[in-house]
Motif scaffolding. Structure first.
Motif, PDB file in Angstrom:
ATOM      1  N   ILE A 112      45.670  66.030 -10.138  1.00  0.00           N
ATOM      2  CA  ILE A 112      45.492  65.631 -11.358  1.00  0.00           C
ATOM      3  C   ILE A 112      45.943  63.948 -11.188  1.00  0.00           C
ATOM      4  O   ILE A 112      45.517  63.034 -12.009  1.00  0.00           O
ATOM      5  CB  ILE A 112      47.298  65.988 -11.932  1.00  0.00           C
ATOM      6  CG1 ILE A 112      48.022  65.783 -11.519  1.00  0.00           C
ATOM      7  CG2 ILE A 112      46.419  67.902 -12.855  1.00  0.00           C
ATOM      8  CD1 ILE A 112      49.301  66.248 -12.171  1.00  0.00           C
ATOM      9  N   TYR A 113      46.171  63.741  -9.616  1.00  0.00           N
ATOM     10  CA  TYR A 113      46.325  62.890  -9.534  1.00  0.00           C
ATOM     11  C   TYR A 113      45.204  61.814  -8.972  1.00  0.00           C
ATOM     12  O   TYR A 113      44.191  62.527  -7.975  1.00  0.00           O
ATOM     13  CB  TYR A 113      47.550  62.513  -8.439  1.00  0.00           C
ATOM     14  CG  TYR A 113      49.162  62.889  -8.375  1.00  0.00           C
ATOM     15  CD1 TYR A 113      49.973  61.830  -9.374  1.00  0.00           C
ATOM     16  CD2 TYR A 113      49.351  63.780  -7.960  1.00  0.00           C
ATOM     17  CE1 TYR A 113      51.381  61.867  -9.335  1.00  0.00           C
ATOM     18  CE2 TYR A 113      49.967  64.584  -8.489  1.00  0.00           C
ATOM     19  CZ  TYR A 113      51.410  63.455  -9.314  1.00  0.00           C
ATOM     20  OH  TYR A 113      52.604  64.117  -9.775  1.00  0.00           O
ATOM     21  N   GLN A 114      45.374  60.881  -8.995  1.00  0.00           N
ATOM     22  CA  GLN A 114      44.064  60.029  -8.758  1.00  0.00           C
ATOM     23  C   GLN A 114      44.410  59.553  -7.108  1.00  0.00           C
ATOM     24  O   GLN A 114      45.726  59.707  -6.579  1.00  0.00           O
ATOM     25  CB  GLN A 114      44.414  58.580  -9.421  1.00  0.00           C
ATOM     26  CG  GLN A 114      43.498  58.143 -10.790  1.00  0.00           C
ATOM     27  CD  GLN A 114      43.954  57.029 -11.858  1.00  0.00           C
ATOM     28  OE1 GLN A 114      45.476  56.127 -11.196  1.00  0.00           O
ATOM     29  NE2 GLN A 114      43.636  56.713 -12.272  1.00  0.00           N
ATOM     30  N   GLN A 115      43.253  59.179  -6.520  1.00  0.00           N
ATOM     31  CA  GLN A 115      43.190  58.971  -5.004  1.00  0.00           C
ATOM     32  C   GLN A 115      42.723  57.566  -4.508  1.00  0.00           C
ATOM     33  O   GLN A 115      41.735  57.434  -5.453  1.00  0.00           O
ATOM     34  CB  GLN A 115      42.136  59.906  -4.806  1.00  0.00           C
ATOM     35  CG  GLN A 115      43.666  61.461  -4.523  1.00  0.00           C
ATOM     36  CD  GLN A 115      43.081  62.341  -4.363  1.00  0.00           C
ATOM     37  OE1 GLN A 115      42.742  62.360  -2.576  1.00  0.00           O
ATOM     38  NE2 GLN A 115      42.170  63.311  -4.236  1.00  0.00           N
ATOM     39  N   PHE A 116      43.030  57.016  -3.477  1.00  0.00           N
ATOM     40  CA  PHE A 116      42.300  56.195  -3.145  1.00  0.00           C
ATOM     41  C   PHE A 116      41.910  55.297  -2.089  1.00  0.00           C
ATOM     42  O   PHE A 116      42.116  56.970  -0.996  1.00  0.00           O
ATOM     43  CB  PHE A 116      43.032  54.757  -3.172  1.00  0.00           C
ATOM     44  CG  PHE A 116      44.431  54.560  -2.037  1.00  0.00           C
ATOM     45  CD1 PHE A 116      44.091  54.191  -0.959  1.00  0.00           C
ATOM     46  CD2 PHE A 116      45.456  55.262  -2.094  1.00  0.00           C
ATOM     47  CE1 PHE A 116      44.843  54.081   0.003  1.00  0.00           C
ATOM     48  CE2 PHE A 116      46.249  55.048  -1.306  1.00  0.00           C
ATOM     49  CZ  PHE A 116      45.846  54.540  -0.285  1.00  0.00           C
ATOM     50  N   GLN A 117      41.049  55.671  -1.189  1.00  0.00           N
ATOM     51  CA  GLN A 117      39.876  54.686  -0.119  1.00  0.00           C
ATOM     52  C   GLN A 117      39.972  53.647   0.316  1.00  0.00           C
ATOM     53  O   GLN A 117      39.342  52.827  -0.963  1.00  0.00           O
ATOM     54  CB  GLN A 117      38.821  56.221   0.425  1.00  0.00           C
ATOM     55  CG  GLN A 117      38.595  55.736   1.867  1.00  0.00           C
ATOM     56  CD  GLN A 117      37.055  56.739   2.488  1.00  0.00           C
ATOM     57  OE1 GLN A 117      36.006  56.561   1.877  1.00  0.00           O
ATOM     58  NE2 GLN A 117      37.447  57.750   3.392  1.00  0.00           N
ATOM     59  N   ILE A 118      40.814  53.298   1.235  1.00  0.00           N
ATOM     60  CA  ILE A 118      39.610  51.666   1.575  1.00  0.00           C
ATOM     61  C   ILE A 118      39.087  51.790   2.559  1.00  0.00           C
ATOM     62  O   ILE A 118      38.600  52.302   3.915  1.00  0.00           O
ATOM     63  CB  ILE A 118      40.839  50.472   2.402  1.00  0.00           C
ATOM     64  CG1 ILE A 118      42.466  50.682   0.635  1.00  0.00           C
ATOM     65  CG2 ILE A 118      40.001  49.108   2.854  1.00  0.00           C
ATOM     66  CD1 ILE A 118      43.427  49.728   1.789  1.00  0.00           C
ATOM     67  N   ARG A 119      37.863  51.110   2.072  1.00  0.00           N
ATOM     68  CA  ARG A 119      36.270  51.384   2.985  1.00  0.00           C
ATOM     69  C   ARG A 119      35.191  50.479   2.684  1.00  0.00           C
ATOM     70  O   ARG A 119      35.257  49.221   2.308  1.00  0.00           O
ATOM     71  CB  ARG A 119      35.100  52.464   2.688  1.00  0.00           C
ATOM     72  CG  ARG A 119      35.382  52.788   0.535  1.00  0.00           C
ATOM     73  CD  ARG A 119      34.299  53.411   0.557  1.00  0.00           C
ATOM     74  NE  ARG A 119      33.184  54.517   0.542  1.00  0.00           N
ATOM     75  CZ  ARG A 119      32.777  55.767   1.006  1.00  0.00           C
ATOM     76  NH1 ARG A 119      33.852  56.499   1.762  1.00  0.00           N
ATOM     77  NH2 ARG A 119      31.540  55.541   1.315  1.00  0.00           N
ATOM     78  N   GLY A 120      34.447  49.889   3.932  1.00  0.00           N
ATOM     79  CA  GLY A 120      33.178  48.932   3.405  1.00  0.00           C
ATOM     80  C   GLY A 120      34.146  48.364   4.053  1.00  0.00           C
ATOM     81  O   GLY A 120      34.887  47.513   4.575  1.00  0.00           O
ATOM     82  N   ILE A 121      32.494  46.735   4.119  1.00  0.00           N
ATOM     83  CA  ILE A 121      32.847  45.617   4.473  1.00  0.00           C
ATOM     84  C   ILE A 121      32.923  44.687   3.462  1.00  0.00           C
ATOM     85  O   ILE A 121      32.271  43.089   3.396  1.00  0.00           O
ATOM     86  CB  ILE A 121      31.802  45.620   6.042  1.00  0.00           C
ATOM     87  CG1 ILE A 121      30.585  45.089   5.300  1.00  0.00           C
ATOM     88  CG2 ILE A 121      32.529  45.519   7.059  1.00  0.00           C
ATOM     89  CD1 ILE A 121      29.826  44.916   6.634  1.00  0.00           C
ATOM     90  N   SER A 122      32.418  45.007   2.454  1.00  0.00           N
ATOM     91  CA  SER A 122      31.896  43.841   1.070  1.00  0.00           C
ATOM     92  C   SER A 122      33.401  43.017   0.345  1.00  0.00           C
ATOM     93  O   SER A 122      34.461  43.824   0.715  1.00  0.00           O
ATOM     94  CB  SER A 122      31.092  44.120   0.164  1.00  0.00           C
ATOM     95  OG  SER A 122      31.685  45.763  -0.386  1.00  0.00           O
ATOM     96  N   ASN A 123      33.207  43.591  -0.675  1.00  0.00           N
ATOM     97  CA  ASN A 123      34.573  42.516  -1.238  1.00  0.00           C
ATOM     98  C   ASN A 123      34.834  43.729  -2.747  1.00  0.00           C
ATOM     99  O   ASN A 123      36.067  43.556  -2.558  1.00  0.00           O
ATOM    100  CB  ASN A 123      34.540  41.571  -2.327  1.00  0.00           C
ATOM    101  CG  ASN A 123      34.093  39.642  -1.695  1.00  0.00           C
ATOM    102  OD1 ASN A 123      35.101  39.914  -0.559  1.00  0.00           O
ATOM    103  ND2 ASN A 123      33.315  38.883  -1.875  1.00  0.00           N
ATOM    104  N   ASP A 124      34.215  44.865  -2.482  1.00  0.00           N
ATOM    105  CA  ASP A 124      34.337  46.048  -3.622  1.00  0.00           C
ATOM    106  C   ASP A 124      35.017  47.509  -2.700  1.00  0.00           C
ATOM    107  O   ASP A 124      33.617  47.627  -1.675  1.00  0.00           O
ATOM    108  CB  ASP A 124      33.518  45.972  -3.739  1.00  0.00           C
ATOM    109  CG  ASP A 124      33.254  45.330  -5.294  1.00  0.00           C
ATOM    110  OD1 ASP A 124      32.058  44.789  -5.516  1.00  0.00           O
ATOM    111  OD2 ASP A 124      34.071  44.198  -5.749  1.00  0.00           O
ATOM    112  N   GLN A 125      35.660  47.036  -2.231  1.00  0.00           N
ATOM    113  CA  GLN A 125      36.192  47.613  -0.916  1.00  0.00           C
ATOM    114  C   GLN A 125      36.625  49.163  -1.388  1.00  0.00           C
ATOM    115  O   GLN A 125      37.703  50.082  -0.688  1.00  0.00           O
ATOM    116  CB  GLN A 125      37.011  47.507   0.384  1.00  0.00           C
ATOM    117  CG  GLN A 125      35.918  46.199   1.069  1.00  0.00           C
ATOM    118  CD  GLN A 125      36.578  45.629   2.095  1.00  0.00           C
ATOM    119  OE1 GLN A 125      37.705  45.663   2.604  1.00  0.00           O
ATOM    120  NE2 GLN A 125      35.967  44.481   2.529  1.00  0.00           N
ATOM    121  N   LEU A 126      38.002  48.963  -2.232  1.00  0.00           N
ATOM    122  CA  LEU A 126      38.778  49.963  -2.948  1.00  0.00           C
ATOM    123  C   LEU A 126      38.262  51.094  -3.861  1.00  0.00           C
ATOM    124  O   LEU A 126      38.244  50.611  -4.873  1.00  0.00           O
ATOM    125  CB  LEU A 126      40.265  49.529  -3.406  1.00  0.00           C
ATOM    126  CG  LEU A 126      41.282  49.999  -3.961  1.00  0.00           C
ATOM    127  CD1 LEU A 126      41.960  50.601  -2.687  1.00  0.00           C
ATOM    128  CD2 LEU A 126      42.560  49.488  -5.135  1.00  0.00           C
TER     129      LEU A 126
END
Length: 287
Positions: A112-126
């Motif tokens: 039920i919780y949100q999750q995150f991942q930091i990825r990629g090389i663009s400015n939109d990474q989160l």
């Protein structure tokens, strides 16, 4: 202590002559010392999560949008600091590649919780999962991170000449000027956009500042430790065997002073280094 002073001190101790203008110098010795200074300062930044680099970030969720821009000065995040400030729930993560592949492959929503991942090389990474919907639109996600700012430009003062495309530091903020000029009497205080000090127009700068760009720039770290690191690397290159290596020991000591509430552990130390040290507990094999 400015970059110019640091380089001059190292050159004097090693018995070399350097140019009075460090960043624009063309002679080999000055260019080499500048390159070493850039490297050592970076190594100091990367070795520990210094409190001087602590920073707070936030994003506002938008329904239907999964990826978000990280702060411009973002280096890496502080573990276990992601929270949804709006509903006071923890945001779990980072998701491993396997976890995210399972989500994509099976369409599962295991929490039920949100999750995150930091990825990629663009400015939109989160990446936020599940993709925010109308129920969490405008929720604010907060987190802590390490800012990639191991160098400071010179502090703003009035009646001072600044070149075009240079930077200044004032009251914890970084600013950049396009045109340059002579400063007036009102220091820049905006945390966004542009502001005039009465003589120079400054734009608030939120990006990384990770190298020396001007002779007047300063390291955020102890200059004597920086000098020792530069001197040892320069001595190694030039075969100056009389220089005693102690940069790493001094760096560890500086870190222990930066984190006085924590005990740091160090093993495999030389016997001549075993003595009372602030925040250091030694163990392991002594040689």
């Amino acid at each position: 202590m400015s970059l110019s002073t640091v380089i001059q001190n190292v050159a004097n101790e090693a018995g070399y002559t350097v140019s009075p203008n460090i960043v624009t110098a063309t002679d080999t010795t000055t260019k080499q010392l500048l390159a070493i200074a850039q490297r050592i300062n970076r190594e100091m930044f990367e070795q520990y999560p210094w409190t001087k680099c602590y920073a707070s970030g936030s994003i506002t969720l938008v329904a239907g949008q999964a990826q978000y821009a990280l702060p411009a000065a973002f280096s890496y995040y502080q573990y276990d600091t992601f929270w949804n400030q709006s509903n006071r729930w923890r945001v779990l993560g980072p998701m491993t590649p396997q976890e995210y592949a399972d989500i994509r492959g099976f369409g599962l929503n295991p929490t039920i919780y949100q999750q995150f991942q930091i990825r990629g090389i663009s400015n939109d990474q989160l990446l936020i999962y599940p993709t925010p919907d109308a129920g969490v639109d405008s929720n604010v996600i907060i987190f802590e991170y390490i800012a990639d700012r191991s160098v400071k430009p010179k502090t703003w003062t009035g009646s001072t000449a600044f070149a075009a495309n240079s930077y200044c530091f004032y009251n914890g903020n970084y600013y950049q000027t396009t045109a340059g000029g002579t400063t007036g009497g009102t220091p820049p205080t905006h945390t966004s956009g542009s502001v005039s000090d009465g003589g120079v127009t400054w734009t608030y700068y939120s990006g990384a500042y990770d190298k020396f760009l001007a002779d007047t720039d300063t390291s955020i770290f102890n200059e004597k430790v920086l000098e020792q690191g530069i001197l040892e690397r320069f001595a190694e290159i030039h075969g100056l065997d009389s220089i005693r290596p102690k940069f790493q020991l001094q760096l560890h000591e500086e870190w222990s002073r930066d984190m006085p509430a924590k005990v740091q552990f160090a093993g495999t130390m030389r016997r001549n280094q075993i003595y009372a040290r602030n925040g250091i507990a030694t163990f392991g094999t002594y040689i």
